[in-house]
Design a protein around this motif. Structure first.
Motif, PDB file in Angstrom:
ATOM      1  N   ALA A 110     -35.767  10.515 -24.748  1.00 38.66           N
ATOM      2  CA  ALA A 110     -34.509   9.921 -25.228  1.00 38.66           C
ATOM      3  C   ALA A 110     -33.982  10.660 -26.453  1.00 38.66           C
ATOM      4  O   ALA A 110     -32.862  11.183 -26.448  1.00 38.66           O
ATOM      5  CB  ALA A 110     -34.732   8.443 -25.549  1.00 38.66           C
ATOM      6  N   PHE A 111     -34.801  10.739 -27.520  1.00 40.13           N
ATOM      7  CA  PHE A 111     -34.225  11.254 -28.768  1.00 40.13           C
ATOM      8  C   PHE A 111     -34.039  12.772 -28.755  1.00 40.13           C
ATOM      9  O   PHE A 111     -33.129  13.287 -29.417  1.00 40.13           O
ATOM     10  CB  PHE A 111     -35.023  10.788 -29.997  1.00 40.13           C
ATOM     11  N   VAL A 112     -34.844  13.520 -27.993  1.00 33.08           N
ATOM     12  CA  VAL A 112     -34.638  14.977 -27.927  1.00 33.08           C
ATOM     13  C   VAL A 112     -33.366  15.298 -27.142  1.00 33.08           C
ATOM     14  O   VAL A 112     -32.668  16.268 -27.451  1.00 33.08           O
ATOM     15  CB  VAL A 112     -35.870  15.679 -27.324  1.00 33.08           C
ATOM     16  N   THR A 113     -33.048  14.489 -26.156  1.00 30.30           N
ATOM     17  CA  THR A 113     -31.784  14.680 -25.439  1.00 30.30           C
ATOM     18  C   THR A 113     -30.606  14.526 -26.397  1.00 30.30           C
ATOM     19  O   THR A 113     -29.642  15.306 -26.353  1.00 30.30           O
ATOM     20  CB  THR A 113     -31.657  13.665 -24.286  1.00 30.30           C
ATOM     21  N   ILE A 114     -30.692  13.522 -27.275  1.00 33.16           N
ATOM     22  CA  ILE A 114     -29.630  13.333 -28.275  1.00 33.16           C
ATOM     23  C   ILE A 114     -29.538  14.558 -29.176  1.00 33.16           C
ATOM     24  O   ILE A 114     -28.444  15.080 -29.440  1.00 33.16           O
ATOM     25  CB  ILE A 114     -29.917  12.071 -29.118  1.00 33.16           C
ATOM     26  N   TRP A 374     -23.566   4.449 -30.302  1.00 36.71           N
ATOM     27  CA  TRP A 374     -22.103   4.382 -30.202  1.00 36.71           C
ATOM     28  C   TRP A 374     -21.461   4.158 -31.568  1.00 36.71           C
ATOM     29  O   TRP A 374     -20.401   4.747 -31.868  1.00 36.71           O
ATOM     30  CB  TRP A 374     -21.692   3.264 -29.243  1.00 36.71           C
ATOM     31  N   ALA A 375     -22.074   3.326 -32.407  1.00 39.69           N
ATOM     32  CA  ALA A 375     -21.519   3.083 -33.744  1.00 39.69           C
ATOM     33  C   ALA A 375     -21.491   4.373 -34.560  1.00 39.69           C
ATOM     34  O   ALA A 375     -20.505   4.677 -35.251  1.00 39.69           O
ATOM     35  CB  ALA A 375     -22.348   2.018 -34.463  1.00 39.69           C
ATOM     36  N   ALA A 376     -22.573   5.150 -34.477  1.00 40.66           N
ATOM     37  CA  ALA A 376     -22.629   6.423 -35.207  1.00 40.66           C
ATOM     38  C   ALA A 376     -21.618   7.416 -34.638  1.00 40.66           C
ATOM     39  O   ALA A 376     -20.962   8.157 -35.390  1.00 40.66           O
ATOM     40  CB  ALA A 376     -24.043   6.986 -35.146  1.00 40.66           C
ATOM     41  N   TYR A 377     -21.484   7.429 -33.318  1.00 38.75           N
ATOM     42  CA  TYR A 377     -20.563   8.375 -32.678  1.00 38.75           C
ATOM     43  C   TYR A 377     -19.111   8.052 -33.035  1.00 38.75           C
ATOM     44  O   TYR A 377     -18.317   8.955 -33.356  1.00 38.75           O
ATOM     45  CB  TYR A 377     -20.763   8.332 -31.165  1.00 38.75           C
ATOM     46  N   LEU A 378     -18.750   6.779 -33.022  1.00 38.27           N
ATOM     47  CA  LEU A 378     -17.386   6.384 -33.390  1.00 38.27           C
ATOM     48  C   LEU A 378     -17.113   6.686 -34.861  1.00 38.27           C
ATOM     49  O   LEU A 378     -15.991   7.082 -35.224  1.00 38.27           O
ATOM     50  CB  LEU A 378     -17.183   4.894 -33.099  1.00 38.27           C
ATOM     51  N   SER A 379     -18.124   6.503 -35.705  1.00 38.80           N
ATOM     52  CA  SER A 379     -17.962   6.853 -37.121  1.00 38.80           C
ATOM     53  C   SER A 379     -17.710   8.347 -37.275  1.00 38.80           C
ATOM     54  O   SER A 379     -16.877   8.781 -38.086  1.00 38.80           O
ATOM     55  CB  SER A 379     -19.218   6.454 -37.909  1.00 38.80           C
ATOM     56  N   TYR A 380     -18.431   9.142 -36.499  1.00 37.48           N
ATOM     57  CA  TYR A 380     -18.268  10.602 -36.541  1.00 37.48           C
ATOM     58  C   TYR A 380     -16.872  11.016 -36.065  1.00 37.48           C
ATOM     59  O   TYR A 380     -16.241  11.924 -36.643  1.00 37.48           O
ATOM     60  CB  TYR A 380     -19.352  11.232 -35.666  1.00 37.48           C
ATOM     61  N   ILE A 381     -16.344  10.324 -35.039  1.00 34.08           N
ATOM     62  CA  ILE A 381     -15.033  10.677 -34.482  1.00 34.08           C
ATOM     63  C   ILE A 381     -13.905  10.244 -35.416  1.00 34.08           C
ATOM     64  O   ILE A 381     -12.977  11.019 -35.697  1.00 34.08           O
ATOM     65  CB  ILE A 381     -14.848  10.029 -33.093  1.00 34.08           C
ATOM     66  N   TYR A 382     -13.974   9.009 -35.913  1.00 30.93           N
ATOM     67  CA  TYR A 382     -12.832   8.439 -36.637  1.00 30.93           C
ATOM     68  C   TYR A 382     -12.937   8.574 -38.159  1.00 30.93           C
ATOM     69  O   TYR A 382     -11.981   8.254 -38.869  1.00 30.93           O
ATOM     70  CB  TYR A 382     -12.663   6.969 -36.253  1.00 30.93           C
ATOM     71  N   PHE A 383     -14.084   9.025 -38.652  1.00 34.74           N
ATOM     72  CA  PHE A 383     -14.225   9.281 -40.087  1.00 34.74           C
ATOM     73  C   PHE A 383     -14.749  10.714 -40.257  1.00 34.74           C
ATOM     74  O   PHE A 383     -15.927  10.929 -40.570  1.00 34.74           O
ATOM     75  CB  PHE A 383     -15.177   8.277 -40.737  1.00 34.74           C
ATOM     76  N   PRO A 384     -13.882  11.699 -40.053  1.00 35.59           N
ATOM     77  CA  PRO A 384     -14.337  13.101 -40.037  1.00 35.59           C
ATOM     78  C   PRO A 384     -14.867  13.603 -41.379  1.00 35.59           C
ATOM     79  O   PRO A 384     -15.538  14.630 -41.423  1.00 35.59           O
ATOM     80  CB  PRO A 384     -13.079  13.871 -39.617  1.00 35.59           C
ATOM     81  N   LEU A 395     -29.612  11.138 -36.119  1.00 37.87           N
ATOM     82  CA  LEU A 395     -30.578  10.261 -36.790  1.00 37.87           C
ATOM     83  C   LEU A 395     -30.421   8.804 -36.360  1.00 37.87           C
ATOM     84  O   LEU A 395     -31.411   8.077 -36.234  1.00 37.87           O
ATOM     85  CB  LEU A 395     -30.428  10.375 -38.313  1.00 37.87           C
ATOM     86  N   ALA A 396     -29.180   8.362 -36.130  1.00 39.02           N
ATOM     87  CA  ALA A 396     -28.975   6.986 -35.650  1.00 39.02           C
ATOM     88  C   ALA A 396     -29.664   6.782 -34.314  1.00 39.02           C
ATOM     89  O   ALA A 396     -30.313   5.752 -34.070  1.00 39.02           O
ATOM     90  CB  ALA A 396     -27.486   6.683 -35.540  1.00 39.02           C
ATOM     91  N   GLY A 397     -29.549   7.779 -33.440  1.00 37.33           N
ATOM     92  CA  GLY A 397     -30.223   7.688 -32.144  1.00 37.33           C
ATOM     93  C   GLY A 397     -31.730   7.742 -32.269  1.00 37.33           C
ATOM     94  O   GLY A 397     -32.449   6.957 -31.646  1.00 37.33           O
ATOM     95  N   VAL A 398     -32.234   8.677 -33.098  1.00 38.94           N
ATOM     96  CA  VAL A 398     -33.677   8.841 -33.247  1.00 38.94           C
ATOM     97  C   VAL A 398     -34.315   7.572 -33.815  1.00 38.94           C
ATOM     98  O   VAL A 398     -35.324   7.071 -33.286  1.00 38.94           O
ATOM     99  CB  VAL A 398     -33.997  10.046 -34.151  1.00 38.94           C
ATOM    100  N   TYR A 399     -33.749   7.026 -34.895  1.00 38.55           N
ATOM    101  CA  TYR A 399     -34.332   5.834 -35.520  1.00 38.55           C
ATOM    102  C   TYR A 399     -34.285   4.628 -34.586  1.00 38.55           C
ATOM    103  O   TYR A 399     -35.266   3.894 -34.440  1.00 38.55           O
ATOM    104  CB  TYR A 399     -33.596   5.498 -36.820  1.00 38.55           C
ATOM    105  N   ILE A 503     -26.023   1.113 -40.349  1.00 39.59           N
ATOM    106  CA  ILE A 503     -25.650   0.913 -38.937  1.00 39.59           C
ATOM    107  C   ILE A 503     -26.740   0.132 -38.215  1.00 39.59           C
ATOM    108  O   ILE A 503     -26.463  -0.844 -37.495  1.00 39.59           O
ATOM    109  CB  ILE A 503     -25.410   2.274 -38.256  1.00 39.59           C
ATOM    110  N   TYR A 504     -27.990   0.559 -38.413  1.00 41.22           N
ATOM    111  CA  TYR A 504     -29.123  -0.097 -37.743  1.00 41.22           C
ATOM    112  C   TYR A 504     -29.221  -1.567 -38.159  1.00 41.22           C
ATOM    113  O   TYR A 504     -29.429  -2.454 -37.316  1.00 41.22           O
ATOM    114  CB  TYR A 504     -30.408   0.651 -38.098  1.00 41.22           C
TER     115      TYR A 504
END
Length: 716
Positions: A110-114, A374-384, A395-399, A503-504
């Motif tokens: 899972a986390f290595v794919t991310i 998804w929360a981390a991804y949306l933050s990355y998209i909308y808060f550049p 890191l959000a995915g890994v944790y 986020i977590y």
């Protein structure tokens, strides 16, 4: 002065880390810290355990690389479809971490794919380069530590397995003797501690038996017997607990008079377990025939009422089960340690299969990982303007993936270890590394730092500190051939870590409400909902085969009833100090008793569906279970026990009616006209009904001592 095992393990991790970095830097590979992370996370007690975990990490990395490249090729310019596919795959892998044998494989997958997918999507390097780099550096870390652990103070899993087998047998004997002496009634905390130690040894034994066969021909040769031993110990633990639950029912029956061979029985079981211990210690013991002629069905039942006969029948049935299990344990261990052939065994140990049901706890963990990603991804998209945006998503995915299987861990519990370990890494990175001029000095710093972390956080209880310490040291120092130093890099790393924790925590609190009091009450309601279903599930027609859906629902509710008390006990430690945790634990113990008694009763009812004696009691039993189902439905709405009093009184009225019914049937047909097994079965059904009613009485009494208003109080 010889080094301790703790120091030896720390030396092996530190030395492997230095060598992995040296090779990666010499080969001029990008991101050599990936090799360092592989060393950090596969380092375990024995060579076999480390190699097994290393293979899982390497296998998970291979799968992750393939999946990352597949997703990137399918959705090269479709970021939303890419994220939907990636998060769905992560959800699946995180849920599959429920697997007992390969949870780490799915964790890595899972986390290595991310890591590979997100990093490659935002990098100038080709995705294939990133995937191959991850594989080769992971392989380097795994191979390096595996070689070091084999050469330097090797500890094989086979020796550890034999030692664990001896400790497990000694613990099983101590638990048997404590149960026989009824120590639970006088010192429940001590008895529960013994149970916990036995369960921990059992889990360790199961892991080692799977691993040791990979590195030892002697273990592989009798691997079936080792696995049979693990299954038998699992059955032994449950049989002991079911036996203990029957004690209150037979307190007034003068067991020494009713069961004249009880002392001989205790001596025989003790002798068998001591023999297994001696075999594990390598002592040369000549196998002797075991005494088994206890005449378990020939007991003194004169002058007993039917419910007393039922209670005694249940008690004898459990003695029979324990005798049968210890006999098989003795014979299987004789094959393992005395080199006798397995063909001499006159029995076959059935494989204990886990119920094929949805794991609700892991499903929630997978959902949390999905939402965090998804929360981390949306933050990355909308808060550049957020620092290190791709690192935030990774890191959000890994944790969230790694912590998904630990529902009891509070998000705030991650904060302190993470900040301390990051501060330590930042200290090395900013104040020491700029003054180093060769790999020898860098290697010394790596060795000292990794040794210190591995030595300080050696115990299993400190695994969180070890994980954060090694990972954050590797990430924060960011060692490479093109080394640069920047305070901004350190500040960004700290800020990203705090955002990930935020986020977590937000997903955990606002979506799943992980407050221990809420979880305790929710599990209590789920327990009563499942018992309500099971109480009427047996009422189908004897010759009607249940549908596949019905069979699945039954397995689900049976799994809920058996597993929920254990899950409830895990939440007690985090409950508000204002609540009496002793009373909460006592409630869990009563639910465990109800769970065991109910499952025993259901098994007996299943066996009795075609019995003529059961036909005479069918109406009474169905009426009793239907009434109880309604009462349990009320407990789902209000678990305080305010509505259970009527159920307890109804039980008291129903039992004499059942006793009169069975007396009438036996009088009409005569004892000789009814098979002995059929009579014993109906006695055990009556005993099961009585024991369930006793457990309800205990719950009613305990519910009056609980501080329900404070437990149900709404808080943030």
């Amino acid at each position: 002065m010889p080094l301790s095992d703790r120091a030896k393990d720390a030396v092996k991790v530190a030395l492997a880390m230095v060598i992995a970095y040296a090779i990666a830097l010499y080969m001029d590979w990008d991101r050599p810290y990936w090799a360092g992370l592989a060393v950090a996370f596969i380092s375990l007690e024995t060579s076999g355990q480390s190699f097994h975990k290393g293979l899982q990490r390497l296998g998970g990395t291979l799968l992750a690389a393939i999946m990352a490249l597949t997703l990137l090729s399918l959705f090269p310019q479709q970021r939303w479809m890419f994220m939907i596919a990636l998060s769905s795959y992560v959800f699946f892998c995180t849920y599959m971490m429920k697997s007992r044998r390969n949870p780490y494989f799915w964790n890595v997958a899972a986390f290595v794919t991310i890591i590979v997918a997100i990093d490659a999507a935002a990098s100038d390097q080709p995705a294939f380069y990133t995937a191959v780099l991850r594989i080769q550096e992971t392989a380097l870390g795994v191979l390096t530590y595996s070689i070091i652990s084999v050469i330097l103070w090797p500890r094989t899993s086979a020796k550890t397995l034999i030692k664990t087998s001896k400790n497990l047998t000694q613990s099983g004997l101590a638990l048997f003797q404590s149960t026989m002496a009824r120590e639970f009634a006088s010192t429940p905390h001590k008895y529960l501690q013994q149970q916990g130690e036995f369960s921990a040894l059992q889990a360790r034994f199961a892991d080692l038996s799977n691993i040791a066969e990979l590195e030892s021909y002697e273990v592989w040769e009798v691997s079936k017997q080792w696995k049979d031993t693990g299954r038998l110990w699992t059955r032994y633990e449950r049989a002991l607990e079911v036996w203990r639950q029957s004690f209150n029912e037979v307190d007034d029956l003068e067991l020494e008079t009713r069961i004249p061979w009880l002392s001989r029985y205790e001596a025989e079981i003790t002798k068998r377990l001591k023999t297994i211990t001696a075999l594990a210690e390598g002592k040369n013991i000549k196998p002797e025939p075991l005494f088994r002629d206890f005449h378990l069905k020939e007991i003194n039942i004169s002058g007993l009422q039917y419910f007393q006969k039922a209670a005694l029948s249940l008690y004898i049935h459990e003695l029979d089960e324990i005798e049968h299990i210890t006999y098989q344990l003795h014979e299987v261990n004789t094959v393992i340690f005395s080199k006798t052939t397995s063909s001499q065994l006159d029995f076959h140990v059935k494989e204990s299969t886990q119920p094929d049901v949805i794991n609700m706890g892991q499903l929630k963990g997978a959902s949390r990982a999905f939402l965090c990603l998804w929360a981390a991804y949306l933050s990355y998209i909308y808060f550049p303007n957020l620092p290190a945006g791709t690192v935030l998503v990774i890191l959000a995915g890994v944790y969230s993936v790694t912590l998904s299987s630990n529902p009891y861990l509070k998000p705030t519990a991650i904060l302190i270890p993470g900040l301390v370990s990051s501060t330590f890494g930042a200290f090395i990175y900013l104040l020491i590394m700029p003054h180093l001029h060769s790999f020898w000095s860098l290697g010394a710093i790596i060795f000292i730092s990794v040794f210190s972390i591995a030595y300080l956080f050696h115990s299993p209880q400190a695994v969180l500190g070890r994980m954060f310490g090694l990972a954050n040291f590797v990430m924060m120092t960011n060692i490479s051939n093109h080394q640069s130093y920047s305070f901004t890099f350190v500040a960004d790393q700290f800020l990203v870590f705090l955002i990930v924790i935020a986020i977590y925590a937000s997903i955990s609190i606002f979506t799943f409400n992980l407050r221990p009091e809420v979880q305790y009450l929710n599990l209590l309601r789920r327990f009563f909902a499942s018992t309500s279903f099971l109480l009427t599930e047996h009422q189908s027609e004897p010759h009607t085969e249940p549908s596949i859906l019905r069979q699945y629902i039954r397995r689900h509710h049976l799994n809920e009833v058996e597993s929920i008390p254990h899950k409830m006990s895990g939440w007690i430690a985090g409950i508000s100090p204002g609540l009496n945790k002793h009373q909460l634990l006592r409630t869990v113990i009563i639910l465990e008793a109800l769970s065991i008694r109910l499952s025993v009763l259901i098994n007996e009812l299943k066996f009795a569906r075609t019995s003529q004696l059961y036909e005479a009691l069918r109406q009474d039993i169905h009426g009793w279970s239907a009434q109880l189902k309604a009462d349990f439905a009320e407990l789902v709405k209000d678990p305080t026990g305010a509505t259970i009093g009527e159920a307890v009184r109804q039980c008291a009225l129903t039992m004499p009616e059942m006793e009169s019914t069975i007396a009438k049937v036996l009088e009409e047909r005569g004892k000789d006209g009814i098979d002995l097994d059929e009579r014993l079965n109906i006695y055990r059904i009556l005993g099961g009904i009585r024991s369930v009613c006793r457990a309800l009485e205990d719950y009613e009494d305990q519910s009056q001592r609980m501080d329900w208003p404070q437990l149900q109080e709404a808080r943030f």
